[in-house]
Design an enzyme around this catalytic site. Structure first.
Site, PDB file in Angstrom:
ATOM      1  N   LYS A  37      -2.152  -1.613  -4.074  1.00  0.00           N
ATOM      2  CA  LYS A  37      -3.145  -0.288  -3.772  1.00  0.00           C
ATOM      3  C   LYS A  37      -2.560   1.052  -3.797  1.00  0.00           C
ATOM      4  CE  LYS A  37      -6.357   1.973  -0.331  1.00  0.00           C
ATOM      5  NZ  LYS A  37      -5.735   2.315   0.778  1.00  0.00           N
ATOM      6  N   LYS A  91       0.885  -0.815   0.128  1.00  0.00           N
ATOM      7  CA  LYS A  91       0.238  -0.251  -0.309  1.00  0.00           C
ATOM      8  C   LYS A  91       0.860   1.252  -0.035  1.00  0.00           C
ATOM      9  CE  LYS A  91      -3.544   2.394   2.783  1.00  0.00           C
ATOM     10  NZ  LYS A  91      -4.679   2.062   4.424  1.00  0.00           N
TER      11      LYS A  91
HETATM   12  C1  PBG Z   1      -7.547   3.153   5.463  1.00  0.00           C
HETATM   13  C2  PBG Z   1      -7.308   3.219   4.157  1.00  0.00           C
HETATM   14  C3  PBG Z   1      -7.776   4.274   2.789  1.00  0.00           C
HETATM   15  C4  PBG Z   1      -7.979   3.598   2.099  1.00  0.00           C
HETATM   16  C5  PBG Z   1      -8.956   2.060   2.190  1.00  0.00           C
HETATM   17  N1  PBG Z   1      -8.035   1.958   3.843  1.00  0.00           N
HETATM   18  C6  PBG Z   1      -7.039   5.764   3.414  1.00  0.00           C
HETATM   19  C7  PBG Z   1      -5.749   5.743   3.515  1.00  0.00           C
HETATM   20  O1  PBG Z   1      -4.416   5.055   3.603  1.00  0.00           O
HETATM   21  O2  PBG Z   1      -5.184   7.348   3.957  1.00  0.00           O
HETATM   22  C8  PBG Z   1      -8.279   4.027   0.647  1.00  0.00           C
HETATM   23  C9  PBG Z   1      -9.228   3.965  -0.471  1.00  0.00           C
HETATM   24  C10 PBG Z   1      -9.266   5.188  -0.805  1.00  0.00           C
HETATM   25  O3  PBG Z   1      -8.682   5.388  -1.576  1.00  0.00           O
HETATM   26  O4  PBG Z   1     -10.171   4.613  -2.168  1.00  0.00           O
HETATM   27  N2  PBG Z   1      -7.439   2.806   6.581  1.00  0.00           N
END
Ligand code: PBG
Length: 324
Positions: free
Chosen positions: A248, A195
């Protein structure tokens, strides 16, 4: 051998032959629809940066989940927006928390759909970070215990799969041990293994009200410039007991999806087509600059072609409707 022996056009001449030789096919079975759940009743707040996406109270969520199920989509991914936030994200692991109640209600009303819960603290902490903060720093090890508690409370509520997205080191192991300790040995962990600290999460942070109140997430999420490091993240999460891996965001990281797919053929690979990827397409379509339906299908097909088995996407219901 080249022209005139070979004419590539021979296999492109009709819809039938194109269908027959098509290498990559989107399947409804491999889509996951995210939802944002809020307190209250009869709430459906449109998220302005994500046309078609709403913050829903539980009573309004249920019909949407039913629709998702009727479309043949096998799973939903839930994000909770609590009424109260505090420094340690207490609502994240409260058995009366918004997610825990939403999961119980879905399991009662739509028992056959898989409920995946996002395990993280950023939606529940007043500072908006994914872990415990001390002197302006996000602490790794003290956060693990809270994430493990959160995952267990989701499992107790009836979650089918837990998906840690916090990016603390060692959290998959901590969550696995906690789940096993409570008898949840058969609840899979879908790890947000790879991520990135991405600007493409911008619209999500509006939807989930989870923007960090100071600094950013670069000390725990990955640097967008790195791909070799993705292998290390994926390998360590697998070793700690992850059942499925995620990359992601998706579209700006198709090379990462390919590399992880090839290196770890033994597990299902999930790609998250994140909020910013969704909003870009919606915005350009609203301007009349692109054909939304075709761009959506091409983008998602590209994510599968890169090597993802399963796609989390805000387009899931639209795609499923189209494929019907
Ligand atoms: C954090 C989380 C995020 C997303 C999913 N889980 C945001 C982040 O890390 O700031 C992002 C998903 C998206 O942008 O669609 N719990």
């Amino acid at each position: 051998m080249a022209f005139p022996v070979h004419r590539m056009r021979r296999l492109r001449g009709s819809d039938a032959i194109r269908r027959m030789v098509r290498e990559t096919v989107l399947r409804v079975d491999q889509l996951i629809q995210p939802f944002f759940v809020v307190e209250g009743t009869e709430v459906a707040n449109p998220v302005s940066s994500m046309p078609g996406v709403y913050q829903l109270s539980i009573d309004r969520l249920i019909p949407e989940v039913k629709k998702t199920h009727e479309l043949g989509i096998p799973a939903v991914l839930l994000f909770g927006i609590p009424a109260h936030k505090d420094p340690v994200g207490s609502e994240a692991y409260s058995d009366q928390g918004i997610i825990q109640r939403a999961v119980r209600e879905i399991k009662a009303q739509v028992p056959d759909i898989l409920v995946i819960t996002d395990v993280c603290l950023c939606e529940y902490t007043d500072h908006g970070h994914c872990g415990v903060v001390k002197d302006g720093r996000v602490l790794n090890d003290p956060t693990l215990e809270l994430l493990a508690k959160e995952a267990v409370s989701h499992a107790k509520a009836g979650a089918d799969i837990v998906a840690p997205s916090d990016m603390m080191d060692g959290r998959v192991k901590a969550i696995r041990e906690a789940l096993d300790g409570e008898g949840f040995t058969e609840i899979p962990i879908l790890s947000y293994a790879v991520k990135y600290a991405s600007a493409f999460y911008g619209p999500f942070r509006d939807a989930a009200e989870s923007a960090p109140q100071f600094g950013d997430r670069k000390t725990y999420q990955m640097d967008p410039a790195n791909v070799r490091e993705a292998l290390k993240e994926a390998a360590s999460d697998l070793e700690e007991g992850a059942d499925m891996l995620m990359v992601k965001p998706a579209l700006p990281y198709l090379d990462v999806i390919r590399v992880v797919r090839d290196a770890f053929p033994q597990v299902p690979l999930v790609a998250y087509n994140v909020s910013g990827e969704y909003s870009l397409i919606k915005a350009a379509a609203k301007m009349g600059w692109i054909d939304e339906e075709r761009v959506m299908m091409e983008a998602l097909t590209g994510i599968k072609r890169a090597g993802a088995d399963i796609i989390i996407t805000y387009f899931a219901m639209e795609v499923a409707t189209l494929l019907q």
